[in-house]
Design a protein around this motif. Structure first.
Motif, short mmCIF file in Angstrom:
data_model
loop_
_atom_site.label_atom_id
_atom_site.label_comp_id
_atom_site.label_asym_id
_atom_site.label_seq_id
_atom_site.Cartn_x
_atom_site.Cartn_y
_atom_site.Cartn_z
N PRO A 16 0.88 -0.98 -0.02
CA PRO A 16 -0.01 -0.36 -0.30
C PRO A 16 0.72 1.11 -0.22
CG PRO A 16 -0.61 -1.60 1.65
CD PRO A 16 0.29 -2.21 1.42
N MET A 17 2.00 1.11 1.26
CA MET A 17 2.74 2.68 0.83
C MET A 17 3.33 3.13 0.00
SD MET A 17 1.45 3.71 3.39
CE MET A 17 3.07 4.88 3.92
N GLN A 18 3.73 1.26 -1.00
CA GLN A 18 4.87 1.96 -2.11
C GLN A 18 4.21 2.52 -2.87
OE1 GLN A 18 4.82 -0.62 0.09
NE2 GLN A 18 6.95 -1.67 0.45
N ILE A 19 2.93 1.80 -3.65
CA ILE A 19 1.58 2.48 -4.32
C ILE A 19 1.47 3.01 -4.39
CG2 ILE A 19 -0.56 1.66 -5.08
CD1 ILE A 19 0.05 -0.88 -4.62
N MET A 20 1.03 4.40 -3.19
CA MET A 20 0.86 5.49 -2.29
C MET A 20 2.01 6.83 -3.29
SD MET A 20 -0.61 5.54 0.88
CE MET A 20 -1.01 7.30 0.58
N ILE A 21 3.23 6.54 -3.29
CA ILE A 21 4.11 6.78 -3.58
C ILE A 21 4.19 6.93 -5.31
CG2 ILE A 21 7.08 7.33 -3.35
CD1 ILE A 21 7.41 6.37 -0.84
N GLU A 22 4.46 6.03 -5.57
CA GLU A 22 4.75 5.26 -7.11
C GLU A 22 2.92 6.20 -7.97
OE1 GLU A 22 3.85 1.26 -7.49
OE2 GLU A 22 6.31 0.84 -6.17
N CYS A 23 2.24 6.37 -7.06
CA CYS A 23 1.57 7.38 -7.34
C CYS A 23 1.66 8.37 -7.15
CB CYS A 23 -0.38 6.90 -6.98
SG CYS A 23 -1.02 5.28 -7.47
N ALA A 24 1.96 9.28 -6.01
CA ALA A 24 2.90 10.24 -6.62
C ALA A 24 3.80 10.86 -7.68
CB ALA A 24 3.42 9.92 -5.24
N ALA A 25 4.23 10.25 -7.77
CA ALA A 25 5.54 9.41 -8.75
C ALA A 25 4.75 10.28 -10.14
CB ALA A 25 6.85 8.29 -8.59
N MET A 64 11.32 9.27 -6.88
CA MET A 64 12.03 8.46 -8.00
C MET A 64 13.40 7.75 -6.96
SD MET A 64 9.80 7.42 -9.67
CE MET A 64 11.05 6.27 -11.05
N VAL A 65 13.80 8.97 -6.53
CA VAL A 65 15.44 8.47 -5.83
C VAL A 65 14.87 7.84 -4.29
CG1 VAL A 65 17.05 9.86 -4.87
CG2 VAL A 65 16.99 10.37 -7.51
N LEU A 66 14.36 8.57 -4.07
CA LEU A 66 14.02 8.24 -2.53
C LEU A 66 13.70 7.10 -2.51
CD1 LEU A 66 12.23 11.24 -0.60
CD2 LEU A 66 14.37 10.03 -0.54
N LEU A 67 11.95 6.38 -3.40
CA LEU A 67 11.66 5.04 -4.38
C LEU A 67 12.70 3.25 -4.68
CD1 LEU A 67 8.61 3.67 -4.07
CD2 LEU A 67 8.23 4.20 -6.78
N MET A 68 13.89 4.39 -5.22
CA MET A 68 14.72 3.30 -6.12
C MET A 68 15.82 2.92 -4.63
SD MET A 68 14.32 2.53 -8.61
CE MET A 68 15.47 1.53 -9.37
N THR A 69 15.76 4.16 -3.14
CA THR A 69 17.23 4.01 -3.03
C THR A 69 16.04 2.72 -1.70
OG1 THR A 69 17.90 6.13 -3.12
CG2 THR A 69 18.09 5.36 -0.51
N ASN A 70 14.96 3.17 -1.60
CA ASN A 70 14.34 2.01 -0.38
C ASN A 70 14.08 0.90 -1.19
OD1 ASN A 70 12.70 2.11 1.79
ND2 ASN A 70 11.22 1.28 0.37
N GLY A 71 14.04 0.81 -2.01
CA GLY A 71 14.11 -0.45 -2.97
C GLY A 71 15.48 -0.88 -2.56
N THR A 72 16.32 -0.49 -3.01
CA THR A 72 17.52 -1.04 -3.47
C THR A 72 17.55 -1.66 -1.77
OG1 THR A 72 17.85 -0.06 -5.45
CG2 THR A 72 19.64 -1.24 -4.16
#
Length: 213
Positions: free
Chosen positions: A9-18, A34-42
């Protein structure tokens, strides 16, 4: 494993914001998200990969062989290949690999604390429980032979053992019941997602309908 870091849920919300920032050409916010999302995912990917490697190494270290009597002689084979009817030779310090019955050897002391909660090792063989033939010779999978050497015939293996049936029941029950805390988190995430959808819908309506795009 890497793609799994971007679900939830939280990741999808961030992706929707992006996605919203991309559609309205808000490049600074899009880049930061995107930088924060990719950093967290990595980071999550490498942590999970490291944990998986540790589990695999632990499993490899736990692989054990045990003398098993087949065709009239004892051969050392992996315990995962033990089947009902095999005769095991066990000595002090061995983990009982399957539900089995003591056949011959020394009087043994078996630690069943992890299975039954019994604080002291039990003696095998001992007097049978009332109405339960051979219960005094029973040795449960997962218990530890503390003292003695013996031969034992295997009765049940894998999920058919007492500990296997318990593990199977836990696995079947897992995921069906949601804890109070987890339920609150899911409810909060659902509310946030609903608010996000409403806000995004209103913004699109305002930008492309009211203002004429």
């Amino acid at each position: 494993m890497f793609l799994k870091q971007f679900t939830g849920p939280m990741q999808i919300m961030i992706e929707c914001a992006a996605l919203l920032c991309f559609l309205i050409h808000n490049w600074p916010d899009f880049t930061i998200i995107m930088v924060l999302l990719m950093t967290n995912g990595t980071l999550g990917f490498f942590e999970e990969k490291s944990a998986q490697a540790s589990v695999d190494a632990l499993k490899a270290g736990l692989e054990k062989k045990m003398p098993v009597k087949r065709n009239g002689k004892f051969d050392s084979i992996p315990v995962v290949q033990v089947v009902p009817g095999d005769v095991l030779f066990m000595r002090g310090g061995d983990i009982v690999p399957a539900d089995c019955y003591w056949v011959e050897g020394d009087p043994c002391q078996v630690d069943e604390a992890a299975l039954t909660g019994e604080s002291l090792p039990v003696k095998v063989p001992r007097k049978d429980d009332s109405g339960k033939p051979f219960s005094g010779r029973q040795m449960w999978s997962g218990s530890i032979l503390k003292v003695g050497e013996c031969q034992a015939v295997v009765s049940h293996t894998g999920v058919n053992t007492m500990i296997g049936e318990a593990a199977k029941a836990i696995q079947e029950a897992s995921g069906k019941d949601i804890g109070v805390f987890e339920g609150k988190i899911i409810e909060a995430a659902q509310v946030l997602i609903l608010i996000t959808v409403v806000v995004v819908t209103f913004l699109f309506y305002f930008m492309y309908v009211v203002q004429g795009g």
